[in-house]
Scaffold this active site. Structure first.
Site, PDB file in Angstrom:
ATOM      1  N   HIS A 187      53.589  43.505  35.339  1.00  0.00           N
ATOM      2  CA  HIS A 187      53.051  44.226  36.498  1.00  0.00           C
ATOM      3  C   HIS A 187      53.524  45.708  36.375  1.00  0.00           C
ATOM      4  O   HIS A 187      52.924  46.454  36.805  1.00  0.00           O
ATOM      5  CB  HIS A 187      53.639  43.523  37.501  1.00  0.00           C
ATOM      6  CG  HIS A 187      53.274  44.072  39.108  1.00  0.00           C
ATOM      7  ND1 HIS A 187      52.219  43.541  39.826  1.00  0.00           N
ATOM      8  CD2 HIS A 187      53.755  44.950  39.528  1.00  0.00           C
ATOM      9  CE1 HIS A 187      52.534  44.232  40.859  1.00  0.00           C
ATOM     10  NE2 HIS A 187      53.451  45.284  40.822  1.00  0.00           N
ATOM     11  N   GLU A 188      54.894  45.911  36.109  1.00  0.00           N
ATOM     12  CA  GLU A 188      55.344  47.261  36.538  1.00  0.00           C
ATOM     13  C   GLU A 188      55.031  48.260  35.329  1.00  0.00           C
ATOM     14  O   GLU A 188      54.666  49.394  35.586  1.00  0.00           O
ATOM     15  CB  GLU A 188      56.968  46.846  36.491  1.00  0.00           C
ATOM     16  CG  GLU A 188      57.601  46.414  37.627  1.00  0.00           C
ATOM     17  CD  GLU A 188      57.165  46.559  39.156  1.00  0.00           C
ATOM     18  OE1 GLU A 188      56.542  47.619  39.230  1.00  0.00           O
ATOM     19  OE2 GLU A 188      57.364  45.704  40.037  1.00  0.00           O
ATOM     20  N   HIS A 191      51.813  49.653  36.557  1.00  0.00           N
ATOM     21  CA  HIS A 191      51.975  50.928  37.418  1.00  0.00           C
ATOM     22  C   HIS A 191      52.496  52.035  36.790  1.00  0.00           C
ATOM     23  O   HIS A 191      51.810  53.246  36.879  1.00  0.00           O
ATOM     24  CB  HIS A 191      53.230  50.631  38.529  1.00  0.00           C
ATOM     25  CG  HIS A 191      52.831  49.616  39.577  1.00  0.00           C
ATOM     26  ND1 HIS A 191      51.639  49.661  40.311  1.00  0.00           N
ATOM     27  CD2 HIS A 191      53.617  48.498  40.000  1.00  0.00           C
ATOM     28  CE1 HIS A 191      51.634  48.666  41.144  1.00  0.00           C
ATOM     29  NE2 HIS A 191      52.823  48.098  41.108  1.00  0.00           N
ATOM     30  N   ASP A 398      16.144  27.364  26.072  1.00  0.00           N
ATOM     31  CA  ASP A 398      17.594  26.936  25.609  1.00  0.00           C
ATOM     32  C   ASP A 398      17.573  26.476  24.175  1.00  0.00           C
ATOM     33  O   ASP A 398      18.366  26.278  23.701  1.00  0.00           O
ATOM     34  CB  ASP A 398      18.214  25.835  26.619  1.00  0.00           C
ATOM     35  CG  ASP A 398      18.715  26.468  28.057  1.00  0.00           C
ATOM     36  OD1 ASP A 398      19.061  27.757  27.913  1.00  0.00           O
ATOM     37  OD2 ASP A 398      19.102  25.643  28.648  1.00  0.00           O
ATOM     38  N   ASN A 465      -0.698  23.403  23.973  1.00  0.00           N
ATOM     39  CA  ASN A 465      -1.324  24.303  22.796  1.00  0.00           C
ATOM     40  C   ASN A 465      -1.214  23.509  21.508  1.00  0.00           C
ATOM     41  O   ASN A 465      -1.297  24.130  20.352  1.00  0.00           O
ATOM     42  CB  ASN A 465      -1.136  25.777  22.720  1.00  0.00           C
ATOM     43  CG  ASN A 465       0.410  25.836  22.523  1.00  0.00           C
ATOM     44  OD1 ASN A 465       1.238  24.718  22.467  1.00  0.00           O
ATOM     45  ND2 ASN A 465       1.084  26.939  22.349  1.00  0.00           N
TER      46      ASN A 465
END
Length: 485
Positions: A187-188, A191, A398, A465
């Site tokens: 976290h720091e 910053h 898919d 088809n």
């Protein structure tokens, strides 16, 4: 390929009437959209997209400059051995050096930022595009740590980060994988690199709570820069009675730092395994037993990559789409995929797992347990493993003649092929009529099986088809009674 003639498998009189989307599809669809962002409010707050959240983390405009114009921010760093001259005038109490444990964990935290962005860190007294320092202080100001944003002005203290250690607060003395001390370092450093909190709050300034958050995704499930519990966004990082934290940047942090300095695509650009049998060479990506605690957002530069969660015994939900979250190893929303990342393969464990693929050719393995597997687009290899497994298809696209999925271990009477959400059945209520060969009527299906090779297929003509619009192949024989519409 020879067609099985038994009337229980293929008969001109065998038909299935659509019953609407099944509960298995409902579980797939619900989890696929559980963490959708943008649009309607969540928790009474605006829901921010990844880009919006990244921009908000960068709202203060702080950044290091690329002084030599080499396209990379190169930062030097030192672990302080004495207090700076103005330390005591700032009211920080007693200075102490980083321990060897703190130093090692700080280096791992820096490495996790360098992995995702064009930033490098070199231990040196000076040099590079800027300099960082680490130290401990003892005077609590209401915060467990603090750091300075890299504003280019006199007295800005840019590059500094400080960590509280005193008799009452010891968390920063023992940082480690998944604990709060390691999260604090990450976290720091965030910053120091230029990231702000996701909201206008700071420890020691009043008593902020999640109610002060600007947007819903301001939690530790999305950003290590947040103060607020992941529980606010429906996630849960508690296991065996312990609370766990991210050790590296999370989804919104990765997007922000890459906006600031560019993405590091050299990181794990080969074939990488995350979880069990990991070759990622990062502590927070590795699982070794069913008791392992994983909290991460994966950044990966390329290759053919795998989430291997095969050693977990808990029920899991795994989603391979970018910016998605997964419930892994008994936690909720604890693993995510950063924006711009492709993970090709996912292996579940021995619980009843739910696996969601992406638009590429995936290898999805449910493992033991009664699993629900949705490959999505691409020519997927689907393994149910032991147990009663359900293979879900939500659209004709898919699994097509050009790119068919293959179910690698189908067991008739136990496994199911679930087509109930395909719009021709779910919306138009088209009956599925089993025939020996197409006759030009929409809704005709041919089940084929070759005993010699143990290979089968389910072909469906949705347009009338006389050609297969939908095709899924199987290792093992499927019967009419194994098909759900």
């Amino acid at each position: 390929m020879s067609k099985v003639k038994e009337s229980a498998i293929v008969s001109a009189t065998s038909a299935l009437q659509p019953q609407g989307p099944s509960s298995s599809y409902g579980l797939i669809n619900s989890f696929a959209h559980q963490y959708d962002r943008g649009g309607a409010n969540v928790n009474g707050k605006p829901s921010y997209t990844v880009d919006q959240a990244a921009n908000y983390l960068l709202r203060d405009g702080a950044a290091w400059k690329d002084l030599n114009k080499d396209g990379t921010i190169s930062l030097s760093y030192t672990f302080l051995t004495k207090a700076p001259s103005d330390f005591y005038s700032r009211g920080l109490g007693t200075f102490s050096q980083f321990s060897d444990l703190q130093k090692g964990q700080a280096k791992l935290a820096m490495q996790s930022w360098a992995d995702v962005a064009k930033v490098t860190f070199t231990e040196a007294a000076s040099g590079g595009d800027g300099h960082m320092t680490f130290g401990n202080f003892s005077a609590s100001n209401g915060g467990a740590a603090f750091a300075y944003l890299p504003f280019d002005m006199p007295g800005s203290h840019k590059g500094e980060s400080w960590y509280l250690i005193n008799s009452s607060y010891q968390v920063n003395t023992t940082p480690g994988t998944g604990n709060y001390g390691r999260q604090t370092l990450t976290h720091e450093i965030g910053h120091v690199l230029g990231l702000s909190h996701p909201g206008d709050y700071n420890a020691g300034e009043g008593n902020p709570t999640y109610r002060d958050a600007t947007y819903a995704q301001d939690t530790r499930g999305y950003s290590v820069m947040s103060y607020w519990s992941e529980s606010n966004t429906g996630q849960n990082f508690v296991k065996a009675g312990g609370q766990y934290y991210a050790s590296a940047p999370l989804m919104d942090d990765i997007a922000a730092i890459q906006k600031l300095y560019g993405a590091n695509y050299a990181t794990r650009s080969g074939d990488t395994v995350y979880g069990f049998n990991s070759n990622a060479d990062r502590d927070f990506y590795s699982a070794t037993s069913s008791s392992s605690k994983l909290v991460f957002s994966v950044w990966d530069g390329g290759g053919n990559d795998t989430f291997d969660f095969s050693g977990f015994t808990q029920n899991q939900k795994i989603n391979l789409n970018e910016t998605s979250f997964s419930d892994v190893g008994g936690m909720i929303g604890n693993v995510s995929i950063a924006k711009g990342v492709t993970i090709e393969n996912a292996f579940g464990g021995s619980g009843n797992d739910l696996l969601i693929g992406n638009a590429l050719a995936n290898v999805l393995k449910g493992g033991a347990g009664n699993d629900i597997i949705y490959g999505g687009g691409g020519a997927d290899q689907l393994w149910g493993g032991t147990g009663a497994d359900t293979f879900v298809f939500g659209a004709i696209s898919d699994s097509t003649k050009a790119a068919p999925d293959r179910i690698m271990d189908f067991t008739s009477g136990q496994d199911k092929i679930d087509l109930s959400a395909i719009s021709a059945f779910a919306v138009n209520k088209l009956p599925l009529q089993f025939v020996n060969a197409f006759t030009g009527h929409a809704g005709e299906a041919v089940l084929s099986y070759d005993q010699g090779t143990n290979l089968g297929s389910l072909s469906i003509d949705f347009t009338g088809n006389s050609s297969a619009d939908f095709l899924v192949t199987t290792v093992g024989q499927a019967a009419v009674t194994d098909i759900v519409v």
